[in-house]
Scaffold this motif. Sequence first.
Motif, mmCIF file in Angstrom:
data_model
loop_
_atom_site.group_PDB
_atom_site.id
_atom_site.type_symbol
_atom_site.label_atom_id
_atom_site.label_comp_id
_atom_site.label_asym_id
_atom_site.label_seq_id
_atom_site.Cartn_x
_atom_site.Cartn_y
_atom_site.Cartn_z
ATOM 1 N N GLY A 168 158.917 96.138 30.783
ATOM 2 C CA GLY A 168 160.192 96.247 31.473
ATOM 3 C C GLY A 168 160.318 95.174 32.523
ATOM 4 N N PRO A 169 161.525 94.641 32.697
ATOM 5 C CA PRO A 169 161.717 93.626 33.724
ATOM 6 C C PRO A 169 161.502 94.204 35.101
ATOM 7 C CG PRO A 169 163.815 94.368 32.844
ATOM 8 C CD PRO A 169 162.750 94.992 31.998
ATOM 9 N N PRO A 170 160.857 93.490 36.005
ATOM 10 C CA PRO A 170 160.679 94.006 37.360
ATOM 11 C C PRO A 170 162.018 94.262 37.997
ATOM 12 C CG PRO A 170 159.312 92.071 36.975
ATOM 13 C CD PRO A 170 160.218 92.176 35.818
ATOM 14 N N GLY A 171 162.035 95.290 38.855
ATOM 15 C CA GLY A 171 163.302 95.630 39.524
ATOM 16 C C GLY A 171 163.706 94.567 40.445
ATOM 17 N N GLU B 272 147.363 102.865 36.445
ATOM 18 C CA GLU B 272 148.720 102.522 36.025
ATOM 19 C C GLU B 272 149.698 102.846 37.154
ATOM 20 O OE1 GLU B 272 148.169 103.206 31.232
ATOM 21 O OE2 GLU B 272 149.376 104.637 32.372
ATOM 22 N N PHE B 273 150.854 102.208 37.112
ATOM 23 C CA PHE B 273 151.892 102.480 38.097
ATOM 24 C C PHE B 273 153.247 102.154 37.490
ATOM 25 C CE2 PHE B 273 150.678 98.054 38.814
ATOM 26 C CZ PHE B 273 151.899 97.406 38.891
ATOM 27 N N PHE B 274 154.285 102.647 38.140
ATOM 28 C CA PHE B 274 155.639 102.279 37.727
ATOM 29 C C PHE B 274 156.518 102.143 38.962
ATOM 30 C CE2 PHE B 274 155.633 106.929 37.659
ATOM 31 C CZ PHE B 274 156.839 107.271 38.251
ATOM 32 N N ILE B 275 157.640 101.483 38.776
ATOM 33 C CA ILE B 275 158.618 101.272 39.849
ATOM 34 C C ILE B 275 159.921 101.948 39.427
ATOM 35 C CG2 ILE B 275 159.979 99.571 41.128
ATOM 36 C CD1 ILE B 275 157.643 97.616 40.736
ATOM 37 N N THR C 281 170.705 102.829 47.591
ATOM 38 C CA THR C 281 169.623 102.891 46.604
ATOM 39 C C THR C 281 168.288 102.640 47.311
ATOM 40 O OG1 THR C 281 169.866 100.533 46.076
ATOM 41 C CG2 THR C 281 171.070 102.090 44.690
ATOM 42 N N ASP C 282 167.255 103.316 46.820
ATOM 43 C CA ASP C 282 165.890 103.114 47.311
ATOM 44 C C ASP C 282 164.975 102.867 46.122
ATOM 45 O OD1 ASP C 282 166.348 103.404 50.051
ATOM 46 O OD2 ASP C 282 166.239 105.592 49.937
ATOM 47 N N THR C 283 163.981 101.993 46.339
ATOM 48 C CA THR C 283 163.027 101.657 45.284
ATOM 49 C C THR C 283 161.643 102.137 45.695
ATOM 50 O OG1 THR C 283 164.327 99.732 44.618
ATOM 51 C CG2 THR C 283 162.028 99.784 43.914
ATOM 52 N N TYR C 284 160.922 102.750 44.755
ATOM 53 C CA TYR C 284 159.619 103.341 45.042
ATOM 54 C C TYR C 284 158.566 102.809 44.068
ATOM 55 C CZ TYR C 284 162.586 106.656 47.559
ATOM 56 O OH TYR C 284 163.519 107.216 48.393
ATOM 57 N N PHE C 285 157.392 102.503 44.641
ATOM 58 C CA PHE C 285 156.203 102.126 43.871
ATOM 59 C C PHE C 285 155.370 103.393 43.712
ATOM 60 C CE2 PHE C 285 151.833 100.911 43.434
ATOM 61 C CZ PHE C 285 151.807 99.711 42.734
ATOM 62 N N VAL C 286 155.093 103.781 42.462
ATOM 63 C CA VAL C 286 154.446 105.072 42.208
ATOM 64 C C VAL C 286 153.141 104.844 41.456
ATOM 65 C CG1 VAL C 286 154.677 107.353 41.158
ATOM 66 C CG2 VAL C 286 156.715 106.176 42.059
ATOM 67 N N THR D 79 172.193 110.589 42.227
ATOM 68 C CA THR D 79 173.273 110.451 41.239
ATOM 69 C C THR D 79 172.912 109.516 40.100
ATOM 70 O OG1 THR D 79 174.281 108.650 42.520
ATOM 71 C CG2 THR D 79 175.026 110.909 42.985
ATOM 72 N N GLY D 80 171.934 108.646 40.298
ATOM 73 C CA GLY D 80 171.555 107.693 39.251
ATOM 74 C C GLY D 80 170.147 107.192 39.476
ATOM 75 N N ALA D 81 169.594 106.571 38.450
ATOM 76 C CA ALA D 81 168.229 106.064 38.562
ATOM 77 C C ALA D 81 167.963 105.024 37.490
ATOM 78 C CB ALA D 81 167.208 107.205 38.461
ATOM 79 N N ARG D 82 166.857 104.313 37.704
ATOM 80 C CA ARG D 82 166.411 103.304 36.744
ATOM 81 C C ARG D 82 164.894 103.185 36.833
ATOM 82 N NH1 ARG D 82 166.759 96.808 37.617
ATOM 83 N NH2 ARG D 82 166.016 96.155 35.552
ATOM 84 N N ILE D 83 164.203 103.197 35.698
ATOM 85 C CA ILE D 83 162.769 102.887 35.662
ATOM 86 C C ILE D 83 162.654 101.385 35.456
ATOM 87 C CG2 ILE D 83 160.562 103.302 34.535
ATOM 88 C CD1 ILE D 83 161.548 105.788 35.813
ATOM 89 N N ASN D 84 162.348 100.665 36.540
ATOM 90 C CA ASN D 84 162.344 99.204 36.482
ATOM 91 C C ASN D 84 161.171 98.654 35.663
ATOM 92 O OD1 ASN D 84 163.369 100.413 38.980
ATOM 93 N ND2 ASN D 84 164.009 98.358 39.545
#
Length: 556
Positions: free
Chosen positions: A553-556, A507-510, A520-525, A441-446
């Motif tokens: 971007g600020p870390p999640g 490179e990676f993103f969270i 909510t779940d947080t993933y390291f990609v 239902t929602g998301a955020r690129i931390n």
Amino acid sequence: MTDRGDAGGGRDRAVTVQIGAVILFGFLIVALSTYQAAVVPDQNREVEFLHNQEVQTDVVQVANSLSATGRTGSAAPQTVALGTRYPSRALFVNPPPARGSLYTDRSARNVSLSNVTVLRPDGTTDDEAADYWDGTVQFDTAFVVYEPRYNQYRDAPTTRYESGVVFNRFPSNATLNVTDQRLVDGDRVTLVVVEGNLSASGVDAASVDPSAVSVVTRRERIAGGAELTVPSTRPASVWAGAELLNVEENPAIDAVTDVAGADAVRIELNDTRSTSLGVAVVSVGERSDTVADPEPAYLSVERAPTTASNGTTREVVVEVRDEYGNPVDAATVVADTDGSGGFAANTLATGEDGRATFEYTPGVVGDEVLQFGVDNLVDPAEPLGANVTVTVNAGAASAGDGGAEGINPAESGDIRLIGESTSGNTVTLTLNNTGATANITGARINFYFETSSNNREYDSARLESSDPPLVIGGPFEQLSPEIILQNNTQTDVDVVFSGDGSTNNGEFFIITIEYDNQETDTYFVNVQGQGSGGGGGGGGGGGGGGNPGNGRGPPG
């Protein structure tokens, strides 16, 4: 004697000419009188008829403006030609110009909602909203009426705007729709409450400039079986007919009945279908001193964790709504806990969306109650108060995930990241849902980490085709449409980046994802971009040989 006769004949001829002139003048007078008495009124009646057609269009435009103001907060002013003037006539006399009146009819008019049960996105009852909507909620409203005063078009109708419908009422009391109804459209119910005192009469045009009092920027999803009572001078049989609600073929409505002793009809919504409810309030003319700006009426917790680990930080989103169910800007929300946990800030003001986002840090292991209220903490049973219970667990890294606690969940029942692949600016996440079916239902690129060789930057990303785009380092966004993850199924979810960027190895993103159960779940990609190398999926810390670089971007 002959001369006398000739002289008498000349006199007779002179008299004959005079008599003929008088007769012709008489015919002219009769013709002019007939024209004045018959033709001029007919021509003026045609002028009045054409004006009436135009003024009906003007009233429809006013209705459109009311609706648009309730949806968007603003709309262009509209003019209504109250009367009309007749064409100039050199020899004939016109009556005074035709006049008309435009006014609000506020005689004992109200709209009410009963049997309303507000639902959350997952279909469960929103208990905080129920604190306000339980029972019957009633609002005062008005009709907008145009009444002509013509000199010749005596059977002209009065044009009325009532409860979302423009129609004509003739002197015989017969009615004729000018527009369709706007009250019920599929599974959407939209009420436009009219406030203010509008009064204009005369010949010239009157300007109508609606102003928004409460705008439908968010709607409430309500369970089936609600009842809607709206004012109307027409009976239920007209509303139920094919030209309006068409009850026989409309699955959203069970029945329409008259309200005894009142100019109103009751609409019973289907008890097996949920409905999207919106109530807008628009003012026309002079606003009454007794009508105040909408105030906070109830508070709902829109997003909160049910479990959390101590030492972590979780977002809790609350929303303040007015008595019409619309968000309230600049409301003060206070927060506290009954345990050792706390908030980064205990007092926040809501934004234009009526929401305030608190950063909550759990305390000791056990259940902790998060308390919220508008202006002050109040009993959670009151509409302006709400409590949420969070089960606090001991913080620890997940076995084998190689990352911090809360990153890349890997327990039974979790939604696990088991793989990622990259193609151009698209990173595909393979999510394995080991629990019940869930909707994203929602998301955020931390956070997005870029190697030093990457001289270009991404600025946002989109999950599949959902809106809105996610700004890197930005806030949580609610997605539409939602993304369905079936139970015990692997699903590929594309994260499509945009901006002047490119993907590179190393490179990676969270990303943090919210589900319809409020979890909510947080993933390291890891990003597998240009070149070889790159880390495996789901491990939450692997990755291959990129160059040192910078994160955005600020870390999640």
